[in-house]
Design an enzyme around this catalytic site. Structure first.
Site, PDB file in Angstrom:
ATOM      1  N   ILE A  68       0.850  -1.190   0.000  1.00  0.00           N
ATOM      2  CA  ILE A  68       0.000   0.000   0.000  1.00  0.00           C
ATOM      3  C   ILE A  68       0.881   1.235   0.000  1.00  0.00           C
ATOM      4  CG2 ILE A  68      -1.843   1.203   1.255  1.00  0.00           C
ATOM      5  CD1 ILE A  68      -2.235  -1.474   2.808  1.00  0.00           C
ATOM      6  N   CYS A  69       0.569   2.151  -0.879  1.00  0.00           N
ATOM      7  CA  CYS A  69       1.304   3.408  -0.907  1.00  0.00           C
ATOM      8  C   CYS A  69       0.555   4.394  -0.020  1.00  0.00           C
ATOM      9  CB  CYS A  69       1.381   3.906  -2.350  1.00  0.00           C
ATOM     10  SG  CYS A  69       2.150   5.506  -2.510  1.00  0.00           S
ATOM     11  N   LEU A  70       1.016   4.537   1.211  1.00  0.00           N
ATOM     12  CA  LEU A  70       0.318   5.389   2.176  1.00  0.00           C
ATOM     13  C   LEU A  70       1.364   6.050   3.067  1.00  0.00           C
ATOM     14  CD1 LEU A  70      -2.493   6.211   3.345  1.00  0.00           C
ATOM     15  CD2 LEU A  70      -2.364   4.218   4.821  1.00  0.00           C
TER      16      LEU A  70
END
Lengths: 139, 147
Positions: free
Chosen positions: B86-88
């Site tokens: 996840i790109c967070l």
């Protein structure tokens, strides 16, 4: 009816006067308890070893031990942490010197604490904006 | 018990007692890994599914972020790679120790809830081919705050 009091025992309880919900924003333990690093108040407390503190977050201000400054670390943003917990966080690169709750530069509300903070962390605390601006990055 | 263990014990207790709709914690016997089931109730893209979000905690938790990724079925989202990464930002550079398993789960849940694009990140194929096992070793480029 006359009552003569012959003797009495006084009892007291104490409680930290801290804003907010009164748990440390990092470890989630109440201030009246110790931070997770310390098993018992004063027991093998790594900070206490040097400062001879009574509780892991209670700082003995004077070396002589007569003047005490009792304090959780309360930031000028009114977020509070165990002294241990916030020092540990500010020591990481990720922290960038910011308060974990509001991401403002973490500075202590109380000026007495400032000395303690500097002494404990062994480096200037990110308190004076001037320093921060000069170096470009938060301490 | 360690710092990490004590905090996670509290978090686990809270997760089980204060149930948040769509977020369920699977039972665990160790605090090295935790799996949270996330479902999104009001988005047709994800409505019938429940997704498993795996948290791996290093000994530095909560002073460094947990390793978080989807496992098994991976929800389709422009910021979620098909290997579950996840790109967070809060899982990397913008982590703070006041974040919790619950708050991360809710961030991911709301990320899904507000999405209406049925697509993977533009560089998905390439990323998945070369991605490290630990998503924290990826340097994500946070290019789009609008999704």
């Amino acid at each position: 009816m006359k009552v003569t009091i012959q003797n009495w025992h006084s009892i007291f309880a104490w409680h930290w006067d801290v804003p907010g919900d009164e748990v440390c924003g990092i470890c989630r333990v109440a201030f009246d308890g110790t931070c997770p690093v310390c098993k018992f108040p004063g027991d093998q407390c790594p900070i206490g070893k040097f400062f001879d503190c009574l509780f892991c977050f209670v700082i003995l201000r004077s070396h002589v031990g007569h003047v005490l400054t009792f304090c959780p670390a309360i930031g000028s943003c009114h977020h509070s942490f165990h002294m241990h917990c916030i020092l540990k966080w500010l020591d990481t690169d990720t922290s960038k010197g910011l308060c974990p709750m509001c991401r403002q530069i973490f500075t202590l509300e109380n000026s007495n604490n400032k000395e303690v903070f500097e002494a404990l962390s062994g480096r200037p605390s990110p308190l004076e904006e001037g320093i921060l601006e000069q170096e470009g990055t938060p301490v | 018990m360690s710092f990490k263990g004590k905090r996670l014990a509290k978090e686990y207790k809270d997760l089980v007692s204060n149930q948040v709709p769509g977020i369920t914690c699977e039972a665990t016997d160790s605090f090295d890994t935790l799996v949270i089931q996330v479902s999104v109730l009001d988005n047709p893209l994800y409505i019938d599914d429940s997704y498993r979000l795996r948290f791996i905690f290093s000994d530095k938790y909560p002073f460094s972020p947990p390793q978080v990724q989807f496992i098994d079925k991976i929800p389709i989202h422009p910021h979620i790679y098909s290997n579950g990464h996840i790109c967070l930002n809060i899982l990397g550079n913008d982590w703070t120790p006041s974040q919790t398993v619950a708050s991360i789960s809710m961030s991911v849940q709301s990320m899904l809830a507000s999405n209406n694009l049925n697509q993977r990140p533009p560089d998905d194929d390439n990323y998945v081919k070369h991605a490290p096992e630990n998503p924290q070793h990826s340097s994500f480029y946070y290019h789009d705050d609008t999704v």
